[in-house]
Write a protein that holds these residues in place. Sequence first.
Motif, short mmCIF file in Angstrom:
data_model
loop_
_atom_site.label_atom_id
_atom_site.label_comp_id
_atom_site.label_asym_id
_atom_site.label_seq_id
_atom_site.Cartn_x
_atom_site.Cartn_y
_atom_site.Cartn_z
N UNK A 183 0.71 -1.16 -0.54
CA UNK A 183 -0.32 -0.22 -0.24
C UNK A 183 0.76 0.87 -0.06
N UNK A 184 2.05 1.16 0.74
CA UNK A 184 2.55 2.58 0.67
C UNK A 184 4.24 2.19 0.29
N UNK A 185 4.29 1.35 0.03
CA UNK A 185 4.98 0.72 -1.08
C UNK A 185 6.79 0.77 -0.81
N UNK A 186 7.71 2.14 -0.80
CA UNK A 186 8.28 2.52 -0.51
C UNK A 186 8.63 3.56 0.32
N UNK A 187 7.80 3.88 0.91
CA UNK A 187 7.13 4.92 2.19
C UNK A 187 6.49 4.23 3.53
N UNK A 204 16.07 0.31 -1.84
CA UNK A 204 15.45 -0.39 -1.23
C UNK A 204 15.02 1.46 -0.09
N UNK A 205 14.17 1.37 0.73
CA UNK A 205 13.76 2.25 2.10
C UNK A 205 14.93 2.72 2.33
N UNK A 206 14.40 4.03 2.37
CA UNK A 206 14.91 4.86 2.17
C UNK A 206 15.20 4.96 0.60
N UNK A 207 15.05 4.68 -0.77
CA UNK A 207 14.82 5.44 -2.11
C UNK A 207 16.19 6.08 -2.53
N UNK A 212 0.00 0.82 6.50
CA UNK A 212 -1.75 0.55 6.04
C UNK A 212 -2.24 -0.43 7.01
N UNK A 213 -0.53 -0.91 7.18
CA UNK A 213 -1.84 -2.26 8.25
C UNK A 213 -1.74 -1.77 9.14
N UNK A 214 -3.01 -2.47 9.82
CA UNK A 214 -3.21 -2.12 11.54
C UNK A 214 -3.00 -3.12 12.64
N UNK A 215 -3.05 -2.42 13.83
CA UNK A 215 -3.15 -2.90 15.30
C UNK A 215 -4.72 -2.45 15.82
N UNK A 216 -4.82 -3.82 16.57
CA UNK A 216 -6.17 -3.39 17.51
C UNK A 216 -6.50 -4.11 18.80
N UNK A 217 -6.35 -3.95 20.00
CA UNK A 217 -6.14 -4.47 20.65
C UNK A 217 -7.50 -5.29 21.31
N UNK A 218 -6.98 -6.37 21.87
CA UNK A 218 -8.10 -7.69 22.43
C UNK A 218 -7.66 -8.25 23.65
N UNK A 234 10.36 -9.81 14.34
CA UNK A 234 10.56 -9.25 13.11
C UNK A 234 10.06 -8.02 13.66
N UNK A 235 10.83 -6.98 13.55
CA UNK A 235 10.55 -5.19 14.11
C UNK A 235 9.20 -5.05 13.22
N UNK A 236 7.89 -5.28 13.08
CA UNK A 236 6.99 -5.22 12.75
C UNK A 236 6.51 -3.25 13.16
N UNK A 237 5.82 -2.63 11.21
CA UNK A 237 4.87 -1.27 12.16
C UNK A 237 3.75 -1.15 11.68
N UNK A 238 3.07 -0.70 12.41
CA UNK A 238 1.06 -0.71 11.98
C UNK A 238 1.19 0.53 12.54
N UNK A 239 -0.27 0.74 11.71
CA UNK A 239 -0.88 2.17 12.36
C UNK A 239 -1.07 1.98 13.82
N UNK A 240 -1.59 3.36 14.37
CA UNK A 240 -0.77 3.45 16.23
C UNK A 240 -2.75 2.32 16.56
#
Length: 361
Positions: free
Chosen positions: A104-108, A340-343, A113-119, A141-147
């Motif tokens: 979704x956000x490619x090299x940015x 590779x990002x940052x390109x 775009x991926x999400x995290x939700x509390x359960x 894996x060091x993983x990124x998501x939306x907050x």
Amino acid sequence: MSIVPEKLESIAAIAATHAADVDRGAFPTQTLDALRAAGLLGFTTLPDAQIVVERLARECGSTAMVVCMHYCGAAVIEKHGADDVVQQVGAGELLATLAFSEPGSRSHFWAPIGIAKTDGKDVLLTARKSWVTSAHKADVLVWSSKPLAGTEMSTLWLVPRTTPGLRISDAQFDGIGLRGNDSVPVTAEDARIPATSMLGDDGAGFGIMMGVVLPWFNVLCASVSAGLMEAATTRTAAHAGGTTFQHAGSTVADLPTVRAFIARMRIQTDQTKTLIADTLAAMGSNRADTMLRVLESKAAAGESAAQVTDLAMRVCGGTAFRKEVGVERIFRDSRAALVMGPTTDVLYDFIGKAVCGQPLF
Ligand SMILES: Cc1cc2nc3c(=O)[nH]c(=O)nc-3n(C[C@H](O)[C@H](O)[C@H](O)COP(=O)(O)OP(=O)(O)OC[C@H]3O[C@@H](n4cnc5c(N)ncnc54)[C@H](O)[C@@H]3O)c2cc1C
């Protein structure tokens, strides 16, 4: 971690032995085992990591990039991980990587775009990650998501590879270069991790990416490029000096054009190393131009590596199309740094903004 030069040389020899297999897609397990046994996979300083990555890249670009990604992930974990994982990664027991890029956000990479939700006491991650180096082998894996909440751009998580809900593509990585990198897509569908796996605060991901990951990744990616350039220059000079035109009684290196090409390769290689050294010096003394140097190091190294390895292919002639001179793999491996990002192009935009006094974002 402390580097014993003779040990690093013997590990580089292992990387060299396996480089052809790794180029055919094998993961560089033997070299990682040797690094672990020598105490070189645990927490380290960026200057020491730089030495290891550049030395490995002279023998095998894939291996160097796997180690680059590991050190980047480990640097985040060292600062923000829970005690037990800090201990294990610090001791070099776990292999780490970054899972940032998404279709979704490619090299940015800074804008997941991926999400995290509390359960309850857990968090459920849902995302498509487009490239994860060492995907089948990394332990964490060091993983990124939306907050979870708020309007910040991202939150980081520590995600074990065996997390339920995580699906690692069973395809083998089939890229033009860095073919032993095991960079394949990873999908998370309600992947369940404890809420305590958050690295830093909710919404602090962007700050950690810029403050920790960017300097480590840019300097180490530049070091992969520097190692590749060194190998290309050395091998090209050796080939030119040792290849004769029997009928004329001269060598390829007797051609002034060839010597001028090799001179350009040497200059660009040394310029890159000097820029990396100055970037580390700027970081070490907290100089005002530190961020500029961090941005410049990867951009300059990636561009120079593409040019130097292009010249290696030209100078080594038709022989370079085959594998015996050993420059075609370096040529292919060198292309990755550009995208590779940052390109490189994103870095030019950032550097231009910095020089013109504009905000980067
Ligand atoms: C071998 C390899 C290993 C990788 N490993 C990992 C990993 O472990 N973890 C991870 O998270 N990612 C990884 N990546 C992904 C990488 O960081 C990039 O996200 C990916 O290469 C981007 O490819 P893309 O096709 O999405 O590029 P795009 O984003 O589609 O870019 C296409 C072109 O547009 C240009 N462009 C984009 N934005 C701008 C801009 N603002 N200004 C000017 N030009 C711009 C780019 O420079 C490029 O030339 C890896 C990539 C490779 C090749």
